[in-house]
Scaffold this motif. Structure first.
Motif, short mmCIF file in Angstrom:
data_model
loop_
_atom_site.label_atom_id
_atom_site.label_comp_id
_atom_site.label_asym_id
_atom_site.label_seq_id
_atom_site.Cartn_x
_atom_site.Cartn_y
_atom_site.Cartn_z
N GLN A 3 0.76 -1.70 -0.13
CA GLN A 3 0.36 -0.24 -0.04
C GLN A 3 1.11 1.21 0.23
OE1 GLN A 3 -1.98 -0.20 3.83
NE2 GLN A 3 -3.78 -2.23 1.86
N HIS A 5 0.81 5.67 0.16
CA HIS A 5 0.44 6.25 0.84
C HIS A 5 0.95 7.18 0.21
CE1 HIS A 5 -2.06 4.53 4.70
NE2 HIS A 5 -0.84 3.47 3.71
N GLN A 6 0.54 8.42 -0.62
CA GLN A 6 0.57 9.73 -1.19
C GLN A 6 -0.77 10.20 -1.50
OE1 GLN A 6 0.11 8.92 -5.39
NE2 GLN A 6 -1.53 8.52 -4.84
N SER A 13 6.92 10.51 -4.65
CA SER A 13 6.02 8.84 -4.72
C SER A 13 5.94 9.11 -5.87
CB SER A 13 4.62 9.22 -3.53
OG SER A 13 4.65 9.63 -2.73
N LEU A 29 -2.89 2.25 -3.90
CA LEU A 29 -3.25 4.27 -3.84
C LEU A 29 -3.56 3.82 -2.17
CD1 LEU A 29 -2.63 5.88 -7.04
CD2 LEU A 29 -1.01 5.20 -5.89
N VAL A 30 -3.07 4.27 -1.96
CA VAL A 30 -4.26 4.92 -0.09
C VAL A 30 -3.94 6.74 -0.59
CG1 VAL A 30 -3.94 4.82 1.81
CG2 VAL A 30 -3.47 3.06 0.70
N ARG A 31 -4.61 7.71 -0.59
CA ARG A 31 -4.80 8.75 -0.74
C ARG A 31 -4.22 9.61 1.23
NH1 ARG A 31 -5.56 14.03 -3.32
NH2 ARG A 31 -5.14 15.47 -2.12
N GLU A 32 -3.16 10.27 1.04
CA GLU A 32 -2.50 10.70 2.22
C GLU A 32 -2.28 11.98 1.79
OE1 GLU A 32 -2.45 11.99 5.84
OE2 GLU A 32 -2.22 9.17 4.81
N SER A 33 -2.82 13.35 2.78
CA SER A 33 -2.50 14.75 2.31
C SER A 33 -2.20 15.01 3.53
CB SER A 33 -3.97 15.31 1.86
OG SER A 33 -4.27 15.08 1.46
N PHE A 41 -1.34 9.34 10.57
CA PHE A 41 -0.34 8.51 9.63
C PHE A 41 1.09 9.51 10.58
CE2 PHE A 41 2.56 11.45 6.07
CZ PHE A 41 3.02 10.03 5.66
N THR A 50 5.37 11.78 2.77
CA THR A 50 4.98 11.05 1.81
C THR A 50 5.62 11.28 0.37
OG1 THR A 50 3.54 12.55 0.06
CG2 THR A 50 2.70 11.02 1.75
N PRO A 51 6.72 9.94 0.14
CA PRO A 51 5.49 8.46 0.67
C PRO A 51 5.64 7.23 2.00
CG PRO A 51 7.51 7.88 -1.07
CD PRO A 51 7.57 9.24 -0.80
#
Length: 223
Positions: A3, A5-6, A13, A29-33, A41, A50-51
């Motif tokens: 997975q 995170h990006q 990423s 893909l795992v969305r991370e802001s 996170f 990220t990543p």
């Protein structure tokens, strides 16, 4: 499955995604802001960047794009991206660091902050002066990549390497944001067209960031 995170315009990423694509490693893909600084996170990566690549089944957590890329260089033989003699490998690592640090600091980072992250996180307009300075810096840096490609087939030598993936990751974000004037940079444009036509790059061309769409030519392989 891994997975990743990006977020769509994270250049680091993108570097990892290009390498995983070249090596045929599957991931989701795992969305991370990261600008939200979520506690969950930060617990995984205190740097809040990220990543981050996670294998839940094997309980492996990999942090930092270079560490992630080196991990897969050591564990997946297919499509080596840090190869050649010791001198050649040193040059690949030097240029990878140059794109990850100098190019990001002068060009990608400021433009990404002004054009996208400020609008998303603060709902504020971009600083026109900062954008002009980053676009001016892009010209100088592409003059350097033109010079490199005048003397080499790829960024670090005769074959594609991690330096090319790092460069393509940074340049693709700036290109998405409309920060590159390709006139006068035919050597780099020709190299970039070749990268854009590779299967590993195609997912990036179809991905979009909320709030701001790409430059009109972004997804055109033959721009």
């Amino acid at each position: 499955m891994w997975q990743l995170h990006q977020f769509p315009l994270c250049p680091f990423s993108r570097k990892v995604r290009l390498l995983l694509g070249e090596k045929g490693v599957g991931y989701e893909l795992v969305r991370e802001s990261p600008w939200l600084r979520r506690d969950e996170f930060l617990h995984v990566n205190p740097a809040g960047q990220t990543p981050v690549l996670i294998d839940p089944e094997q309980q492996i957590v990999l942090i930092d794009s270079q560490a992630i890329c080196e991990y897969f260089e050591e564990t997946v033989e297919k499509s080596a991206t840090i190869n050649g003699t010791a001198v050649q490998r040193a040059e690949i690592r030097r240029l990878t660091t140059w794109f990850d640090t100098q190019f990001y600091q002068d060009v990608t980072g400021p433009l990404l902050h002004e054009r996208a992250i400020k609008r998303i996180s603060q709902s504020s307009p971009p600083d026109a002066k900062a954008m002009r300075e980053s676009m001016k810096a892009a010209v100088g840096h592409l003059d350097y990549t033109d010079w490199l490609l005048d003397h080499r087939t790829w960024m670090a030598g005769a074959t594609m390497s991690l330096a090319d993936l790092a460069a393509a990751a940074q340049i693709s974000v700036v290109d998405y944001l409309g920060g590159i004037d390709w006139k006068g940079h035919e050597q780099t444009a020709r190299w970039y067209r070749g990268l854009k036509s590779r299967p590993s790059f195609r997912p990036l061309l179809s991905e979009r960031m909320e709030v701001i769409g790409p430059a009109p030519h972004y997804a055109d392989v033959d721009f």
